[in-house]
Design a protein around this motif. Structure first.
Motif, PDB file in Angstrom:
ATOM      1  N   UNK A 298       0.885  -0.800   0.044  1.00  0.00           N
ATOM      2  CA  UNK A 298       0.110  -0.420   0.005  1.00  0.00           C
ATOM      3  C   UNK A 298       1.176   1.223  -0.132  1.00  0.00           C
ATOM      4  N   UNK A 299       1.248   2.133  -1.025  1.00  0.00           N
ATOM      5  CA  UNK A 299       1.302   3.547  -1.062  1.00  0.00           C
ATOM      6  C   UNK A 299       1.535   4.101   0.159  1.00  0.00           C
ATOM      7  N   UNK A 300       2.059   4.901   0.578  1.00  0.00           N
ATOM      8  CA  UNK A 300       2.283   5.641   1.943  1.00  0.00           C
ATOM      9  C   UNK A 300       2.189   6.918   1.388  1.00  0.00           C
ATOM     10  N   UNK A 301       1.017   8.249   1.907  1.00  0.00           N
ATOM     11  CA  UNK A 301       1.217   9.652   2.088  1.00  0.00           C
ATOM     12  C   UNK A 301       2.234   9.922   1.640  1.00  0.00           C
ATOM     13  N   UNK A 302       2.154  11.546   0.535  1.00  0.00           N
ATOM     14  CA  UNK A 302       2.521  11.993   0.449  1.00  0.00           C
ATOM     15  C   UNK A 302       2.847  13.861   0.356  1.00  0.00           C
ATOM     16  N   UNK A 303       1.574  13.575   1.418  1.00  0.00           N
ATOM     17  CA  UNK A 303       0.808  14.852   0.949  1.00  0.00           C
ATOM     18  C   UNK A 303       1.386  15.865   2.008  1.00  0.00           C
ATOM     19  N   UNK A 304       1.386  17.222   2.377  1.00  0.00           N
ATOM     20  CA  UNK A 304       2.195  18.158   2.952  1.00  0.00           C
ATOM     21  C   UNK A 304       1.240  17.931   4.473  1.00  0.00           C
ATOM     22  N   UNK A 305       0.262  17.679   4.172  1.00  0.00           N
ATOM     23  CA  UNK A 305      -0.497  17.213   5.810  1.00  0.00           C
ATOM     24  C   UNK A 305      -0.638  15.778   6.413  1.00  0.00           C
ATOM     25  N   UNK A 306      -0.078  14.743   5.398  1.00  0.00           N
ATOM     26  CA  UNK A 306       0.377  13.560   6.377  1.00  0.00           C
ATOM     27  C   UNK A 306       1.914  13.904   7.000  1.00  0.00           C
ATOM     28  N   UNK A 307       2.439  14.703   5.974  1.00  0.00           N
ATOM     29  CA  UNK A 307       3.836  15.368   7.012  1.00  0.00           C
ATOM     30  C   UNK A 307       3.660  15.940   8.145  1.00  0.00           C
ATOM     31  N   UNK A 308       2.555  16.960   8.153  1.00  0.00           N
ATOM     32  CA  UNK A 308       2.775  17.999   9.397  1.00  0.00           C
ATOM     33  C   UNK A 308       2.574  16.825  10.072  1.00  0.00           C
ATOM     34  N   UNK A 309       1.482  15.944  10.492  1.00  0.00           N
ATOM     35  CA  UNK A 309       0.765  14.714  11.751  1.00  0.00           C
ATOM     36  C   UNK A 309       1.720  14.095  11.222  1.00  0.00           C
ATOM     37  N   UNK A 310       2.943  13.937  10.425  1.00  0.00           N
ATOM     38  CA  UNK A 310       4.475  12.671  11.630  1.00  0.00           C
ATOM     39  C   UNK A 310       5.070  13.483  11.744  1.00  0.00           C
ATOM     40  N   UNK A 311       5.341  15.252  11.732  1.00  0.00           N
ATOM     41  CA  UNK A 311       6.368  16.031  12.576  1.00  0.00           C
ATOM     42  C   UNK A 311       5.769  15.989  14.044  1.00  0.00           C
ATOM     43  N   UNK A 312       4.089  16.431  13.867  1.00  0.00           N
ATOM     44  CA  UNK A 312       3.818  16.545  15.066  1.00  0.00           C
ATOM     45  C   UNK A 312       3.936  15.320  16.236  1.00  0.00           C
ATOM     46  N   UNK A 313       3.536  14.031  15.997  1.00  0.00           N
ATOM     47  CA  UNK A 313       3.253  12.774  16.036  1.00  0.00           C
ATOM     48  C   UNK A 313       5.075  12.785  16.676  1.00  0.00           C
ATOM     49  N   UNK A 314       5.930  12.292  16.198  1.00  0.00           N
ATOM     50  CA  UNK A 314       7.556  13.005  16.229  1.00  0.00           C
ATOM     51  C   UNK A 314       7.393  13.419  17.548  1.00  0.00           C
TER      52      UNK A 314
END
Length: 377
Positions: A219-235
């Motif tokens: 399953x391809x993982x998302x590359x959108x700015x929204x998913x990036x923001x969520x990932x960095x906030x999770x980090x």
């Protein structure tokens, strides 16, 4: 009822173990006919087609961020985690001890646990990928809460964060790949490699040819700015609230801060400078990382300057040679003209005639033409 359902699904996920682990560990999705495999979404397929837990996980992803669904997901993860831990410890779910053969098998599983995606990691990853890939902002943002509430953060979840931040997941290679690279030094069961993509690691992560797009379990993982923001906030949240994975998450943030991707780099630099550097326990590591890369940049700058200086010297030498060549050609033309003039005047050419009489300038064609016009006038 929620507790009983979670326990039942956890037990079912554990019993699905061998087939599901094989599917997830090698990212080979077994698309059968009928049932879940034909109708489920990507989240259910990732969980393992035609398994009891697949439909439940799909429902939980679709129901979030409903409070009841979030609570059920947390309880489900806790039940699966306990069952898997008991299995690795050689203890049955009812508190009894397993026999010697089962213990040996449990020890073997424990020794290879870090290189496989077990029931707990598979369940957590399925929920996490389903949330981060969601088109609903509220559901996507629940990705952070899911990892914060999870009983443990397995290595594949850290790899998922890396991939979502456009960094290589760095998962371990599959055993079959290691064997093949060693020149088929030992026999490998053909069924182990059946239907498994050769470009995925032992955790099921794959990468595109250019290394910019990643996938998990096909399953391809998302590359959108929204998913990036969520990932960095999770980090950031994991750094603050989950000390066990603090170092790994800080490494992700710092790597993103020097990423060649401008969007990733800009967001990560803002995160590190404004949110993380102010934490006393993190400041020293962040500054050491910054100094290290500053030294690297300085050394790279010096190398670039030296290279530019060498190019400038070569260019200067080339210009000097071109100038000398031009002056030589003009000298030869002047000598040839002087020889022709001497021959026309009936005298012998002497070296230096091209420069004209001493104390005078050489007569050009324009001067000669003007002199003829004056005499004619």
């Amino acid at each position: 009822l929620a507790r009983l359902a979670s326990a039942a699904v956890a037990a079912a996920a554990s019993r699905e173990g061998p087939a599901a682990v094989g599917a997830m560990g090698g990212a080979a999705l077994h698309h059968g006919t009928g049932g879940v495999a034909e109708t489920a979404s990507s989240a259910a397929l990732i969980a393992g087609a035609q398994t009891p837990s697949a439909g439940v996980l799909e429902y939980l992803v679709s129901a979030m961020p409903d409070r009841g669904a979030a609570l059920a997901a947390t309880r489900l993860l806790g039940a699966v985690f306990v069952n898997q831990t008991l299995g690795l410890m050689g203890t049955t779910s009812d508190g009894g001890e397993e026999d010697a053969e089962d213990k040996a098998s449990a020890k073997d599983k424990a020794s290879k646990a870090s290189h496989r995606v077990g029931p707990y990691a598979r369940t957590l990853m399925t929920l996490a990928v389903g949330l981060i890939d969601s088109q609903t902002p509220a559901r996507r943002e629940h990705f952070t809460r899911l990892l914060l509430d999870a009983p443990a953060i397995p290595p594949p979840a850290i790899a998922l964060l890396r991939a979502t931040c456009a960094l290589p997941p760095q998962g371990p290679e599959r055993e079959i790949d290691a064997v093949k690279r060693e020149g088929d030094a030992m026999d490998v069961d053909a069924d182990v490699d059946a239907g498994v993509d050769a470009d995925v690691d032992a955790w099921g992560f794959g990468a595109s040819a250019d290394g910019e797009t990643f996938s998990w379990a096909g399953a391809p993982l998302p590359k959108s700015p929204e998913s990036l923001s969520v990932a960095l906030e999770t980090v950031r949240s994991l750094i603050e609230h989950r000390p066990v994975v603090r170092a790994q998450c800080l490494e992700i943030a710092l790597e993103c801060a020097v990423s060649p991707n401008e969007d990733v780099r800009t967001r990560a630099v803002r995160l590190v400078s404004q949110r993380l550097h102010g934490v006393k326990t993190l400041a020293a590591g962040i500054e050491a990382f910054a100094l290290h890369h500053l030294d690297e940049a300085s050394a790279e700058g010096k190398r670039a300057l030296a290279s530019a200086s060498r190019l400038a010297e070569k260019a200067s030498e080339s210009l000097s040679r071109a100038k000398e060549k031009k002056a030589k050609a003009e000298k030869e033309r002047a000598i040839e003209a002087a020889k022709l003039k001497a021959e026309a005047e009936g005298r012998t050419y002497k070296p230096g005639d091209e420069d004209g009489p001493a104390g005078t300038k050489s007569v050009t064609e324009e001067d000669a033409r003007k002199k003829e016009e004056e005499e004619a006038a």
